[in-house]
Design an enzyme around this catalytic site. Structure first.
Site, PDB file in Angstrom:
ATOM      1  N   LYS A  45       0.767  -0.972  -0.115  1.00  0.00           N
ATOM      2  CA  LYS A  45       0.006   0.013  -0.047  1.00  0.00           C
ATOM      3  C   LYS A  45       0.904   1.096  -0.063  1.00  0.00           C
ATOM      4  O   LYS A  45       0.400   2.393  -0.092  1.00  0.00           O
ATOM      5  CB  LYS A  45      -0.940   0.131   1.111  1.00  0.00           C
ATOM      6  CG  LYS A  45      -1.718  -1.212   1.126  1.00  0.00           C
ATOM      7  CD  LYS A  45      -2.693  -1.002   2.513  1.00  0.00           C
ATOM      8  CE  LYS A  45      -4.099  -2.025   2.478  1.00  0.00           C
ATOM      9  NZ  LYS A  45      -4.705  -1.790   3.569  1.00  0.00           N
ATOM     10  N   LYS A  47       2.276   2.620   2.454  1.00  0.00           N
ATOM     11  CA  LYS A  47       2.129   3.689   3.489  1.00  0.00           C
ATOM     12  C   LYS A  47       2.522   3.105   4.848  1.00  0.00           C
ATOM     13  O   LYS A  47       2.849   1.997   5.021  1.00  0.00           O
ATOM     14  CB  LYS A  47       0.514   4.197   3.525  1.00  0.00           C
ATOM     15  CG  LYS A  47      -0.203   2.928   4.030  1.00  0.00           C
ATOM     16  CD  LYS A  47      -1.748   3.546   4.219  1.00  0.00           C
ATOM     17  CE  LYS A  47      -2.684   2.629   4.407  1.00  0.00           C
ATOM     18  NZ  LYS A  47      -4.337   2.878   4.230  1.00  0.00           N
TER      19      LYS A  47
END
Length: 149
Positions: A45, A47
């Site tokens: 992702k 993140k």
């Protein structure tokens, strides 16, 4: 027993998350939350979370709507989770609308719930960043007079 599952990072837990979990639980008897691991968040992702997987797991386990927290390690595990946990209903926020319709082929009801519009983890991060840019408090607890005499 009707089993419901949802997936997410659940970092900077807020009332929008609670709304999602409450509404997801209302769709069945048993709610499983597949919580994205730190490695999955970073590698897939892209993140970084503020709280670690274990800290986020503790927060979720303290919420009355959540019956079980399992790790989400990859995008691919969703199909196998439906079978392994005997899932009846898969729930996600409506910002994912259509992305998981393939799970209907697994005999699972797929539901996209409306997000709580005025709140998100991204908004919290943005607002805190802006607030700190304007004025960083220089006071510590030692500087405050808490005695009302």
């Amino acid at each position: 027993m009707k089993r419901v599952i949802t997936y997410g990072t659940f970092d900077l837990l807020h009332y929008g998350h609670i709304n999602l979990l409450r509404r997801a639980k209302a769709l069945g008897d048993y709610l499983i939350v597949a919580l994205s691991t730190d490695e999955f968040n970073w590698n897939s992702k892209h993140k970084k979370t503020y709280f670690s997987y274990e800290e986020r797991k503790q927060l979720l386990e303290a919420i009355r709507y959540v019956d079980l927290v399992i790790p989400e390690k990859s995008w691919d595990q969703k199909k196998s989770d439906m079978k392994e946990y005997h899932i009846d209903t898969f729930v996600m926020g409506d910002d994912w609308k259509g992305k998981f319709d393939f799970l209907k082929d697994e005999g699972v009801n797929v539901v996209y719930l409306p997000r709580t519009p005025e709140i998100s983890s991204s908004k919290i991060k943005h607002d805190l960043y802006d607030a700190n840019e304007v004025s960083e408090s220089q006071l510590s607890h030692d500087d405050l007079n808490t005695n009302p005499q």
